[in-house]
Motif scaffolding. Structure first.
Motif, PDB file in Angstrom:
ATOM      1  N   CYS A  17      -0.374 -31.500 -65.090  1.00  0.00           N
ATOM      2  CA  CYS A  17       0.236 -32.080 -66.233  1.00  0.00           C
ATOM      3  C   CYS A  17      -0.933 -32.725 -66.977  1.00  0.00           C
ATOM      4  O   CYS A  17      -1.260 -33.660 -66.539  1.00  0.00           O
ATOM      5  CB  CYS A  17       1.586 -32.526 -65.826  1.00  0.00           C
ATOM      6  SG  CYS A  17       2.114 -33.542 -67.154  1.00  0.00           S
ATOM      7  N   CYS A  19      -0.041 -34.991 -69.150  1.00  0.00           N
ATOM      8  CA  CYS A  19       0.343 -36.329 -69.480  1.00  0.00           C
ATOM      9  C   CYS A  19       0.067 -37.070 -68.286  1.00  0.00           C
ATOM     10  O   CYS A  19      -0.401 -38.350 -68.343  1.00  0.00           O
ATOM     11  CB  CYS A  19       2.050 -36.257 -69.745  1.00  0.00           C
ATOM     12  SG  CYS A  19       2.190 -35.306 -71.115  1.00  0.00           S
ATOM     13  N   CYS A  20       0.716 -36.746 -67.038  1.00  0.00           N
ATOM     14  CA  CYS A  20       0.734 -37.686 -66.135  1.00  0.00           C
ATOM     15  C   CYS A  20      -0.200 -37.132 -64.834  1.00  0.00           C
ATOM     16  O   CYS A  20      -0.431 -37.909 -63.671  1.00  0.00           O
ATOM     17  CB  CYS A  20       1.937 -37.773 -65.322  1.00  0.00           C
ATOM     18  SG  CYS A  20       2.649 -36.477 -64.387  1.00  0.00           S
ATOM     19  N   SER A  22       0.281 -34.797 -62.495  1.00  0.00           N
ATOM     20  CA  SER A  22       0.961 -34.219 -61.441  1.00  0.00           C
ATOM     21  C   SER A  22       0.701 -32.646 -61.368  1.00  0.00           C
ATOM     22  O   SER A  22       0.463 -31.886 -62.199  1.00  0.00           O
ATOM     23  CB  SER A  22       2.616 -34.339 -61.560  1.00  0.00           C
ATOM     24  OG  SER A  22       3.330 -33.451 -60.754  1.00  0.00           O
ATOM     25  N   CYS A  58       7.693 -31.027 -66.518  1.00  0.00           N
ATOM     26  CA  CYS A  58       6.960 -31.651 -65.431  1.00  0.00           C
ATOM     27  C   CYS A  58       7.698 -32.482 -64.599  1.00  0.00           C
ATOM     28  O   CYS A  58       8.674 -33.267 -64.704  1.00  0.00           O
ATOM     29  CB  CYS A  58       5.816 -32.462 -65.940  1.00  0.00           C
ATOM     30  SG  CYS A  58       5.015 -33.427 -64.571  1.00  0.00           S
ATOM     31  N   CYS A  61       6.627 -36.272 -64.360  1.00  0.00           N
ATOM     32  CA  CYS A  61       6.779 -37.117 -65.656  1.00  0.00           C
ATOM     33  C   CYS A  61       8.225 -36.958 -66.495  1.00  0.00           C
ATOM     34  O   CYS A  61       8.423 -37.748 -67.281  1.00  0.00           O
ATOM     35  CB  CYS A  61       5.581 -37.549 -66.390  1.00  0.00           C
ATOM     36  SG  CYS A  61       5.030 -36.103 -67.337  1.00  0.00           S
TER      37      CYS A  61
END
Ligand SMILES: [Zn+2]
Length: 251
Positions: A17, A19-20, A22, A58, A61
């Motif tokens: 991901c 963003c985070c 993961s 996701c 997050c």
């Protein structure tokens, strides 16, 4: 996709991901309402990928695929190879001046504690008339699935361009149907996003976006338009780069 697969959230293994970070994959549970597909005349395939764009998230997050595409646009523009969470914690990331117009997908929390980040929403801030926002100030302007609600979207994008410094970027998403051209909903029956049966004027859709979305970015005065994607045609994000405004860019 069968109805059986829609009944329970399906978990898809995915790349990391943006963003985070993961690697746990994504979870999908249908969230798009059928009336929208009918109002927009979407084919089954178009409806399905738009649903995934909005409703596949996701597991780490919760960022949906359109938010992930937007994060990717910011990271690519900044030249950062890590995640948005990591980037926001770097010295450079912390110093960036970012104007977020309405909450941009699920990215707000990654920037929220930063003093130079501002999140302002309609109607307090109208993208077409950002009268109290200084010219040439921001490094980034970001918005997500907002432009389709702006009655004059090129005017809105031109304002985004105005408030950016030279070399600054407007990163944004719109729900884009890739196999057809954009059309205005002016003169058509009103169509709304938000809660079905509870239309609000700010959620009225003025433009259905298609494959020529890039034209509005250039018409608004940006020097370049870039597109990043996650699992195309599912999710795309646009990047408008502000140039010097020289003759070659204004013809
Ligand atoms: Zn994530």
């Amino acid at each position: 996709m069968t109805n059986a697969s829609l009944a329970e959230p399906e978990v898809n293994p995915a790349a990391r991901c943006p963003c985070c970070g993961s690697r746990g994959g994504t979870r999908f549970s249908t969230g798009l309402w059928k009336a929208l597909g009918e109002e927009w005349g979407l084919s089954e395939e178009e409806y399905e990928y738009t649903d995934h764009q909005q409703s596949e998230s996701c597991v780490g997050c919760g960022a949906n695929l359109r938010s992930q595409a937007l994060a990717l646009a910011i990271l690519r523009t900044a030249g950062h190879r890590g995640t948005l969470r990591q980037f926001a914690r770097t010295v450079r990331g912390r110093l960036l001046r970012i104007l977020e117009i309405n909450e941009a997908g699920q990215l707000t929390r990654f920037f929220a504690r930063r003093s130079r980040h501002q999140c302002r929403s309609y109607p307090e801030l109208d993208m077409m008339h950002m009268v109290d926002v200084p010219t040439g100030y921001y490094d980034f302007v970001i918005h997500s699935d907002t432009l389709e609600h702006v009655p004059e979207p090129v005017k809105g994008l031109a304002e985004c361009c105005r408030v950016l410094r030279t070399g600054g970027a407007c990163c944004f998403t719109v729900p884009m149907i890739v196999g057809r051209l954009s059309r205005t909903r002016q003169g058509l029956p009103p169509s709304y996003h938000g809660t079905p049966g509870n239309p609000e004027e700010g959620n009225r859709v003025w433009t259905e976006y298609g494959a020529d979305t890039w034209r509005q970015v250039l018409s608004a005065g940006f020097a370049e338009c870039r597109i990043v994607a996650i699992r195309p045609p599912v999710a795309h994000a646009f990047i408008g780069i502000k140039g010097h405004g020289g003759p070659a860019e204004t013809e």
